[in-house]
Scaffold this active site. Sequence first.
Site, PDB file in Angstrom:
ATOM      1  N   ILE A 154      -8.399   3.054  -3.572  1.00 29.10           N
ATOM      2  CA  ILE A 154      -9.083   2.315  -4.626  1.00 29.10           C
ATOM      3  C   ILE A 154     -10.550   2.205  -4.270  1.00 29.10           C
ATOM      4  O   ILE A 154     -10.906   1.902  -3.122  1.00 29.10           O
ATOM      5  CB  ILE A 154      -8.453   0.913  -4.812  1.00 29.10           C
ATOM      6  N   TYR A 209      -1.061  -0.910  10.412  1.00 28.17           N
ATOM      7  CA  TYR A 209      -1.319  -1.278   9.016  1.00 28.17           C
ATOM      8  C   TYR A 209      -0.172  -0.786   8.138  1.00 28.17           C
ATOM      9  O   TYR A 209       0.377  -1.537   7.335  1.00 28.17           O
ATOM     10  CB  TYR A 209      -2.654  -0.675   8.568  1.00 28.17           C
ATOM     11  N   LYS A 251       2.547  -2.963   5.855  1.00 33.95           N
ATOM     12  CA  LYS A 251       2.721  -2.739   4.418  1.00 33.95           C
ATOM     13  C   LYS A 251       4.156  -2.348   4.089  1.00 33.95           C
ATOM     14  O   LYS A 251       4.678  -2.713   3.036  1.00 33.95           O
ATOM     15  CB  LYS A 251       1.712  -1.702   3.912  1.00 33.95           C
ATOM     16  N   ALA A 264       2.855  -0.113   9.009  1.00 30.54           N
ATOM     17  CA  ALA A 264       4.076  -0.860   9.328  1.00 30.54           C
ATOM     18  C   ALA A 264       4.078  -2.221   8.636  1.00 30.54           C
ATOM     19  O   ALA A 264       5.113  -2.652   8.119  1.00 30.54           O
ATOM     20  CB  ALA A 264       4.213  -1.033  10.838  1.00 30.54           C
ATOM     21  N   SER A 301       0.852  -1.191   0.000  1.00 25.95           N
ATOM     22  CA  SER A 301       0.000   0.000   0.000  1.00 25.95           C
ATOM     23  C   SER A 301       0.883   1.234   0.000  1.00 25.95           C
ATOM     24  O   SER A 301       2.021   1.188   0.481  1.00 25.95           O
ATOM     25  CB  SER A 301      -0.880   0.012   1.258  1.00 25.95           C
TER      26      SER A 301
END
Length: 179
Positions: A120, A88, A92, A90, A75
């Site tokens: 998205i 989250y 990614k 971290a 991401s």
Amino acid sequence: MKSLKDFILQKFGRLDMVVAHAEIIPLPCDIDNITPENIDKIISVNLIGTFNTLKIFGNLIKDTSKKGSIVATTSVDGIIGEPYNAIYSATKAGIISLTKSFARYFGENIRVNAVAPGLIDTPLTASTGENPKATTDYSIIHRMGTAEEIANAINFLLSDEASYITGQILAVDGGFTLK
């Protein structure tokens, strides 16, 4: 994953490519409100799930096809960091490192890359409560991306057209990371 590996071997006898997409997106919260349970769950799904997919199915490609391609999904949050989804982000960022590590590990025979989507337009994105206008204002293209645009980037990286690309992170984010 072992039963899936066995199914692939029995049905097809080989594996040539894999998309490693393991993701849980927590509801946004600030750093002071992240719980140990949230940390464990997010790391388990996003980071450990991706690691296991790369390891198990990368080795299956190595053993059966000798050459192949893997694309992981990360991401833009793993690139820039996100204060309201720090764990989250971290995980990614960890996937970015895993991508580079596995590209080096598998060497010339298996290309390993990642796609880093921006915002998205999906039902999962809508469920987080994130305000699309606030995010798209920061991108150059000023709109949300589509699942098809992410799929196109993944298909490219899996294809022979990307035969000289490995260990790379392709941000598919409408220019979000440039601002």
